[in-house]
Design an enzyme around this catalytic site. Structure first.
Site, PDB file in Angstrom:
ATOM      1  N   SER A  17       0.792  -1.225   0.000  1.00  0.00           N
ATOM      2  CA  SER A  17       0.000   0.000   0.000  1.00  0.00           C
ATOM      3  C   SER A  17       0.825   1.275   0.000  1.00  0.00           C
ATOM      4  O   SER A  17       0.329   2.328  -0.414  1.00  0.00           O
ATOM      5  CB  SER A  17      -0.941   0.006   1.205  1.00  0.00           C
ATOM      6  OG  SER A  17      -0.215  -0.086   2.417  1.00  0.00           O
ATOM      7  N   HIS A  32      -5.562  -3.552  -2.473  1.00  0.00           N
ATOM      8  CA  HIS A  32      -5.232  -2.548  -3.492  1.00  0.00           C
ATOM      9  C   HIS A  32      -5.088  -3.135  -4.889  1.00  0.00           C
ATOM     10  O   HIS A  32      -4.809  -2.391  -5.838  1.00  0.00           O
ATOM     11  CB  HIS A  32      -3.943  -1.818  -3.100  1.00  0.00           C
ATOM     12  CG  HIS A  32      -4.071  -1.024  -1.842  1.00  0.00           C
ATOM     13  ND1 HIS A  32      -4.539   0.269  -1.816  1.00  0.00           N
ATOM     14  CD2 HIS A  32      -3.822  -1.356  -0.548  1.00  0.00           C
ATOM     15  CE1 HIS A  32      -4.557   0.712  -0.567  1.00  0.00           C
ATOM     16  NE2 HIS A  32      -4.123  -0.257   0.219  1.00  0.00           N
ATOM     17  N   LYS A  40     -12.266   0.551  -1.584  1.00  0.00           N
ATOM     18  CA  LYS A  40     -11.225   1.137  -2.434  1.00  0.00           C
ATOM     19  C   LYS A  40     -11.715   1.136  -3.881  1.00  0.00           C
ATOM     20  O   LYS A  40     -12.477   2.013  -4.272  1.00  0.00           O
ATOM     21  CB  LYS A  40      -9.914   0.397  -2.221  1.00  0.00           C
ATOM     22  CG  LYS A  40      -9.389   0.561  -0.784  1.00  0.00           C
ATOM     23  CD  LYS A  40      -8.088  -0.153  -0.562  1.00  0.00           C
ATOM     24  CE  LYS A  40      -7.524   0.132   0.829  1.00  0.00           C
ATOM     25  NZ  LYS A  40      -8.371  -0.375   1.937  1.00  0.00           N
TER      26      LYS A  40
END
Length: 383
Positions: A177, A205, A237
């Site tokens: 990240s 992610h 996300k």
């Protein structure tokens, strides 16, 4: 107590580690409004630009009309609705696994998995740049913890070979990240096979962004449930909403339902959010142009940034760190950008190692090339 707390805060201020919250008053878009002024933002994880999608807004409104607001209880009491159940089935299909299990956050998902499956007779092997939730989960499990230097699989192999633990878990971020690089999953799969370890990938992610159809790092490397038996993904996300899930075999999910404390003892997500995530999953699959657009912007950003000789770190993901080194410099550059109407967060220790403070630029499919141009020319000015 007050004196002690004051001392702690003063120490953080002196070390340039004090953090403040920006209060904005609108939707999550590349332009945020703070105190009636527009700011160009490059620090959201809304990679596909779905957080402000009109279909998600409509889905939330309609689901709230039906389910109201709170779920009222944990999943194992009366909090598990048809909306939750349908979403879990769709997440299982999306990831190509037998079942999926919803959690309130990615942090809770990682805590739930590792503390449910491992104890002091076991060992957990962690990349040193793993997300804090994986580290905390290993600590709470009371398992033996082995942390290897970032992506140094020779050290990992030595640690695996030396371990006499009952069960071994290799837990890794799919996309790291703060650095934006991708884990070497094929090699990790091979090490897990050689040393009879289990492999868990936190793909917070990567999911929705990487892979031919956006199924994340496991799809990027063409890996299935046999190679990566424990997959964690987040829904706040790329998918633009909130929550997380774990996907795997029928046995894995049923075991977590029975034993994962952060699942059993937590109020379920509002069902209206579950319905909204279902719509987000559909859009992410229907509108593949969003992933393509994001990749174009990543390439564009790196091309222009290299022309200005900005100190980029190697990354092909939406996370594009600019390495500055010292904490004070990263903070000063971030503050200078803010004064010019641009928000880029300074990432400082302990989030990253000492001497590696950076600006963490994150890109979204909602950004435009001219916004990237403004960021880079302003950065070049400031630096």
């Amino acid at each position: 107590m007050q004196d002690f707390l004051q001392t702690l805060l003063q120490q953080r201020q002196r070390a340039a580690l004090y953090r403040t919250r920006q209060i904005h008053c609108g939707p999550q878009t590349p332009i945020l409004w703070i105190e009636d002024n527009p700011y160009l933002a490059f620090c959201s994880n809304d990679y596909l630009g779905l957080a402000n999608h009109p279909r998600l807004i409509t889905a939330l409104q309609q689901a709230a009309d039906h389910y109201a607001v709170g779920s009222g209880a944990s999943h194992l009491i009366t909090g598990h609705t048809q909306a939750h159940h349908a979403l879990e089935a769709e997440l299982a299909t999306y990831t190509g696994r037998e079942r999926a299990l919803l959690f309130s956050t990615g942090y809770m998902a990682n805590l739930g998995v590792i503390t449910a499956l491992f104890d002091r007779h076991d060992a957990v092997f962690l990349d040193k740049l793993n997300h804090a939730s994986l580290i905390d989960a290993a600590l709470l499990s009371r398992a033996q913890i082995h942390r290897y230097p970032h992506q140094d699989l020779s050290v990992l192999e030595r640690l695996l070979a030396q371990s006499t633990a009952r069960h071994k878990l290799i837990a890794t971020d799919g996309v790291f990240s703060m650095d934006g690089d991708i884990a070497h999953l094929p090699q990790l799969v091979q090490l897990a096979k050689t040393y009879q370890a289990w492999l868990m990938v936190d793909d917070a992610h990567g999911l929705g962004v990487l892979g031919k159809t956006g199924r994340g790092t496991v799809e990027e490397y063409n890996l299935g449930v046999d190679e990566v038996p424990i997959l964690m993904g987040t829904l706040g996300k790329a998918f633009g909403v909130l929550g997380a899930f774990v996907a795997g075999s029928e046995l894995l999910i049923e075991t977590l339902i029975q034993t994962a404390r952060s699942y059993i003892y937590t109020t379920a997500l509002p069902p209206a959010l579950a319905e909204t995530i279902r719509t987000s999953l559909t859009i992410a699959q229907e509108e593949s142009w969003r992933r393509q657009r994001l990749q174009q912007l990543i390439t564009y950003f790196r091309t222009v940034a290299n022309q200005f000789q900005l100190p980029l770190m190697p990354s092909v993901t939406p996370i594009q760190p600019i390495l500055l080194g010292e904490t004070e410099q990263a903070l000063a550059v971030s503050q200078a950008l803010y004064k010019r109407g641009i928000i880029v967060t300074a990432i400082r220790p302990p989030t990253v190692p000492q001497g590696t403070a950076r600006l963490r630029v994150t890109l979204s499919a909602a950004h435009e090339e001219q916004q990237i141009d403004k960021l880079i020319t302003t950065l070049a000015e400031v630096l």
